[in-house]
Design a protein around this motif. Structure first.
Motif, PDB file in Angstrom:
ATOM      1  N   LEU A   1       0.843  -1.216   0.000  1.00  0.00           N
ATOM      2  CA  LEU A   1       0.000   0.000   0.000  1.00  0.00           C
ATOM      3  C   LEU A   1       0.870   1.255   0.000  1.00  0.00           C
ATOM      4  O   LEU A   1       0.616   2.197  -0.757  1.00  0.00           O
ATOM      5  N   LYS A   2       1.929   1.243   0.820  1.00  0.00           N
ATOM      6  CA  LYS A   2       2.816   2.420   0.886  1.00  0.00           C
ATOM      7  C   LYS A   2       3.479   2.649  -0.461  1.00  0.00           C
ATOM      8  O   LYS A   2       3.593   3.783  -0.924  1.00  0.00           O
ATOM      9  N   SER A   3       3.901   1.559  -1.108  1.00  0.00           N
ATOM     10  CA  SER A   3       4.584   1.721  -2.397  1.00  0.00           C
ATOM     11  C   SER A   3       3.616   2.206  -3.476  1.00  0.00           C
ATOM     12  O   SER A   3       4.042   2.637  -4.541  1.00  0.00           O
ATOM     13  N   HIS A   4       2.323   2.130  -3.204  1.00  0.00           N
ATOM     14  CA  HIS A   4       1.345   2.657  -4.162  1.00  0.00           C
ATOM     15  C   HIS A   4       0.801   4.020  -3.718  1.00  0.00           C
ATOM     16  O   HIS A   4      -0.259   4.456  -4.165  1.00  0.00           O
ATOM     17  N   GLY A   5       1.510   4.640  -2.797  1.00  0.00           N
ATOM     18  CA  GLY A   5       1.208   6.033  -2.459  1.00  0.00           C
ATOM     19  C   GLY A   5       0.202   6.240  -1.343  1.00  0.00           C
ATOM     20  O   GLY A   5      -0.266   7.364  -1.144  1.00  0.00           O
ATOM     21  N   TYR A   6      -0.118   5.185  -0.605  1.00  0.00           N
ATOM     22  CA  TYR A   6      -1.096   5.350   0.486  1.00  0.00           C
ATOM     23  C   TYR A   6      -0.389   5.533   1.813  1.00  0.00           C
ATOM     24  O   TYR A   6       0.667   4.941   2.048  1.00  0.00           O
ATOM     25  N   ARG A   7      -0.985   6.363   2.680  1.00  0.00           N
ATOM     26  CA  ARG A   7      -0.522   6.428   4.064  1.00  0.00           C
ATOM     27  C   ARG A   7      -1.262   5.330   4.804  1.00  0.00           C
ATOM     28  O   ARG A   7      -2.481   5.170   4.623  1.00  0.00           O
ATOM     29  N   VAL A   8      -0.542   4.562   5.618  1.00  0.00           N
ATOM     30  CA  VAL A   8      -1.128   3.346   6.183  1.00  0.00           C
ATOM     31  C   VAL A   8      -1.023   3.340   7.703  1.00  0.00           C
ATOM     32  O   VAL A   8       0.015   3.707   8.263  1.00  0.00           O
ATOM     33  N   ARG A   9      -2.081   2.899   8.343  1.00  0.00           N
ATOM     34  CA  ARG A   9      -2.047   2.666   9.790  1.00  0.00           C
ATOM     35  C   ARG A   9      -2.268   1.180  10.020  1.00  0.00           C
ATOM     36  O   ARG A   9      -3.313   0.649   9.617  1.00  0.00           O
ATOM     37  N   SER A  10      -1.276   0.521  10.607  1.00  0.00           N
ATOM     38  CA  SER A  10      -1.364  -0.926  10.815  1.00  0.00           C
ATOM     39  C   SER A  10      -1.581  -1.218  12.298  1.00  0.00           C
ATOM     40  O   SER A  10      -0.813  -0.767  13.139  1.00  0.00           O
ATOM     41  N   ILE A  11      -2.628  -1.959  12.606  1.00  0.00           N
ATOM     42  CA  ILE A  11      -2.948  -2.251  14.011  1.00  0.00           C
ATOM     43  C   ILE A  11      -3.366  -3.710  14.162  1.00  0.00           C
ATOM     44  O   ILE A  11      -3.630  -4.393  13.169  1.00  0.00           O
ATOM     45  N   ARG A  12      -3.423  -4.161  15.420  1.00  0.00           N
ATOM     46  CA  ARG A  12      -3.919  -5.520  15.644  1.00  0.00           C
ATOM     47  C   ARG A  12      -4.832  -5.537  16.873  1.00  0.00           C
ATOM     48  O   ARG A  12      -4.706  -4.727  17.772  1.00  0.00           O
ATOM     49  N   GLU A  13      -5.730  -6.498  16.845  1.00  0.00           N
ATOM     50  CA  GLU A  13      -6.711  -6.612  17.939  1.00  0.00           C
ATOM     51  C   GLU A  13      -6.504  -7.890  18.731  1.00  0.00           C
ATOM     52  O   GLU A  13      -6.137  -8.911  18.135  1.00  0.00           O
ATOM     53  N   PRO A  14      -6.840  -7.917  20.023  1.00  0.00           N
ATOM     54  CA  PRO A  14      -7.141  -6.738  20.827  1.00  0.00           C
ATOM     55  C   PRO A  14      -5.854  -5.990  21.146  1.00  0.00           C
ATOM     56  O   PRO A  14      -4.791  -6.591  21.209  1.00  0.00           O
ATOM     57  N   GLY A  15      -5.966  -4.674  21.332  1.00  0.00           N
ATOM     58  CA  GLY A  15      -4.806  -3.874  21.713  1.00  0.00           C
ATOM     59  C   GLY A  15      -4.699  -2.576  20.953  1.00  0.00           C
ATOM     60  O   GLY A  15      -5.693  -2.054  20.447  1.00  0.00           O
ATOM     61  N   CYS A  16      -3.457  -2.051  20.935  1.00  0.00           N
ATOM     62  CA  CYS A  16      -3.114  -0.823  20.201  1.00  0.00           C
ATOM     63  C   CYS A  16      -3.697   0.471  20.778  1.00  0.00           C
ATOM     64  O   CYS A  16      -3.697   1.505  20.106  1.00  0.00           O
ATOM     65  N   THR A  17      -4.233   0.389  21.997  1.00  0.00           N
ATOM     66  CA  THR A  17      -4.498   1.582  22.808  1.00  0.00           C
ATOM     67  C   THR A  17      -4.019   1.206  24.200  1.00  0.00           C
ATOM     68  O   THR A  17      -3.795   0.007  24.471  1.00  0.00           O
ATOM     69  N   PHE A  18      -3.907   2.177  25.094  1.00  0.00           N
ATOM     70  CA  PHE A  18      -3.462   1.866  26.458  1.00  0.00           C
ATOM     71  C   PHE A  18      -4.426   0.867  27.098  1.00  0.00           C
ATOM     72  O   PHE A  18      -4.049  -0.179  27.625  1.00  0.00           O
ATOM     73  N   LEU A  19      -5.733   1.202  27.008  1.00  0.00           N
ATOM     74  CA  LEU A  19      -6.752   0.309  27.590  1.00  0.00           C
ATOM     75  C   LEU A  19      -6.745  -1.059  26.894  1.00  0.00           C
ATOM     76  O   LEU A  19      -6.803  -2.104  27.542  1.00  0.00           O
ATOM     77  N   GLY A  20      -6.657  -1.029  25.570  1.00  0.00           N
ATOM     78  CA  GLY A  20      -6.701  -2.263  24.788  1.00  0.00           C
ATOM     79  C   GLY A  20      -5.566  -3.222  25.142  1.00  0.00           C
ATOM     80  O   GLY A  20      -5.763  -4.437  25.194  1.00  0.00           O
ATOM     81  N   GLU A  21      -4.376  -2.676  25.394  1.00  0.00           N
ATOM     82  CA  GLU A  21      -3.238  -3.536  25.745  1.00  0.00           C
ATOM     83  C   GLU A  21      -3.441  -4.181  27.121  1.00  0.00           C
ATOM     84  O   GLU A  21      -3.062  -5.317  27.342  1.00  0.00           O
ATOM     85  N   LYS A  22      -4.078  -3.423  28.043  1.00  0.00           N
ATOM     86  CA  LYS A  22      -4.379  -3.997  29.373  1.00  0.00           C
ATOM     87  C   LYS A  22      -5.363  -5.157  29.209  1.00  0.00           C
ATOM     88  O   LYS A  22      -5.229  -6.208  29.816  1.00  0.00           O
ATOM     89  N   ILE A  23      -6.390  -4.908  28.379  1.00  0.00           N
ATOM     90  CA  ILE A  23      -7.411  -5.944  28.159  1.00  0.00           C
ATOM     91  C   ILE A  23      -6.783  -7.158  27.472  1.00  0.00           C
ATOM     92  O   ILE A  23      -7.075  -8.296  27.812  1.00  0.00           O
ATOM     93  N   ARG A  24      -5.889  -6.893  26.514  1.00  0.00           N
ATOM     94  CA  ARG A  24      -5.216  -7.994  25.802  1.00  0.00           C
ATOM     95  C   ARG A  24      -4.479  -8.917  26.786  1.00  0.00           C
ATOM     96  O   ARG A  24      -4.589 -10.135  26.719  1.00  0.00           O
ATOM     97  N   GLU A  25      -3.748  -8.263  27.703  1.00  0.00           N
ATOM     98  CA  GLU A  25      -2.989  -9.024  28.699  1.00  0.00           C
ATOM     99  C   GLU A  25      -3.915  -9.949  29.477  1.00  0.00           C
ATOM    100  O   GLU A  25      -3.629 -11.126  29.670  1.00  0.00           O
ATOM    101  N   THR A  26      -5.048  -9.396  29.905  1.00  0.00           N
ATOM    102  CA  THR A  26      -6.014 -10.171  30.688  1.00  0.00           C
ATOM    103  C   THR A  26      -6.590 -11.314  29.861  1.00  0.00           C
ATOM    104  O   THR A  26      -6.678 -12.450  30.319  1.00  0.00           O
ATOM    105  N   LEU A  27      -6.968 -11.010  28.625  1.00  0.00           N
ATOM    106  CA  LEU A  27      -7.643 -12.016  27.799  1.00  0.00           C
ATOM    107  C   LEU A  27      -6.725 -13.161  27.392  1.00  0.00           C
ATOM    108  O   LEU A  27      -7.164 -14.297  27.262  1.00  0.00           O
ATOM    109  N   LEU A  28      -5.461 -12.849  27.147  1.00  0.00           N
ATOM    110  CA  LEU A  28      -4.575 -13.883  26.603  1.00  0.00           C
ATOM    111  C   LEU A  28      -3.772 -14.631  27.660  1.00  0.00           C
ATOM    112  O   LEU A  28      -3.278 -15.729  27.397  1.00  0.00           O
TER     113      LEU A  28
END
Ligand code: TYD
Length: 208
Positions: free
Chosen positions: A32-59
């Motif tokens: 995508l970047k090589s075709h001129g797009y700005r990209v935001r890559s994320i994964r679930e659960p997580g990628c926010t402060f709260l989300g990472e705490k929840i991820r730890e608990t869930l996994l």
């Protein structure tokens, strides 16, 4: 015919354990970047402060007795935060968002395999995410036993029963056939390079 995508598109990548999603995401981002797009890559659960705490608990395998209902709300809470804090602002700026797992995971893992009900969980997911659905979802299809062998069954979700993971794999296939305009099925049994070439072909069609 799928719709054509461009700036501000929302892509998700889905599949059972060990299906190779996290190996493919960097290829997608690079393309995508090589075709001129700005990209935001994320994964679930997580990628926010709260989300990472929840991820730890869930996994964490320390938490043996999390009920499926509790699990559902924890995944939804992590996503609600991610959607408002990260995904919607990024899409608004015109970035292409690539998310490793999203609402199909909840529908399949908690709704279908966990028995909470596909339609109900689908509605709850839509509500919790302000109605934000992906434009396209790549489903990496792999027999669940192969995937579990690859992943090594390390975390709490991976350690669920074989029956659970069989339902996950079957659930994804059902979901894909019910949403054939949005979900692109990719055979994930072949080597990493061939899987990527199949995804790349789809990207060329979607973003041309
Ligand atoms: P992760 O280590 O990110 O696994 P993977 O590399 O397979 O994506 O762990 C996420 C786990 O959480 C995975 O087992 C799938 C599960 N999951 C759900 O059960 N429901 C959900 O809504 C989401 C987002 C993930």
């Amino acid at each position: 015919m799928r719709r054509k995508l461009g700036h501000g598109a929302f892509l998700t990548i889905e599949g059972p354990e060990g299906s190779g999603k996290s190996t493919q995401v960097p290829h997608i981002v690079r393309w995508l970047k090589s075709h001129g797009y700005r990209v935001r890559s994320i994964r679930e659960p997580g990628c926010t402060f709260l989300g990472e705490k929840i991820r730890e608990t869930l996994l964490s395998s320390k938490h043996k007795n999390i009920t499926t209902h509790a699990e559902l709300f924890l995944f939804l809470a992590a996503r609600a935060q991610l959607v408002e804090e990260v995904i919607l602002p990024a899409l608004k700026r015109g970035e292409v968002v690539v998310c490793d797992r999203y609402m199909d995971s909840t529908v399949v893992y908690q709704g279908i395999a966990g028995g909470l009900g596909r339609d109900f969980v689908e509605r709850l997911c839509a509500w919790g995410a302000h109605g934000l659905r992906p434009d396209v979802s790549f489903f990496l299809d792999l027999p669940y036993r192969e995937g579990l062998k690859r992943s090594g069954r390390k975390d709490r979700m991976e350690r669920k029963s074989f029956i659970f993971h069989a339902r996950v794999a079957e659930g994804y296939r059902k979901l894909a056939s019910g949403h054939s305009r949005r979900v692109v099925v990719i055979n994930a049994k072949s080597d990493v390079g061939s899987v990527w070439r199949n995804i790349e072909e789809e990207l060329k069609q979607l973003f041309k």
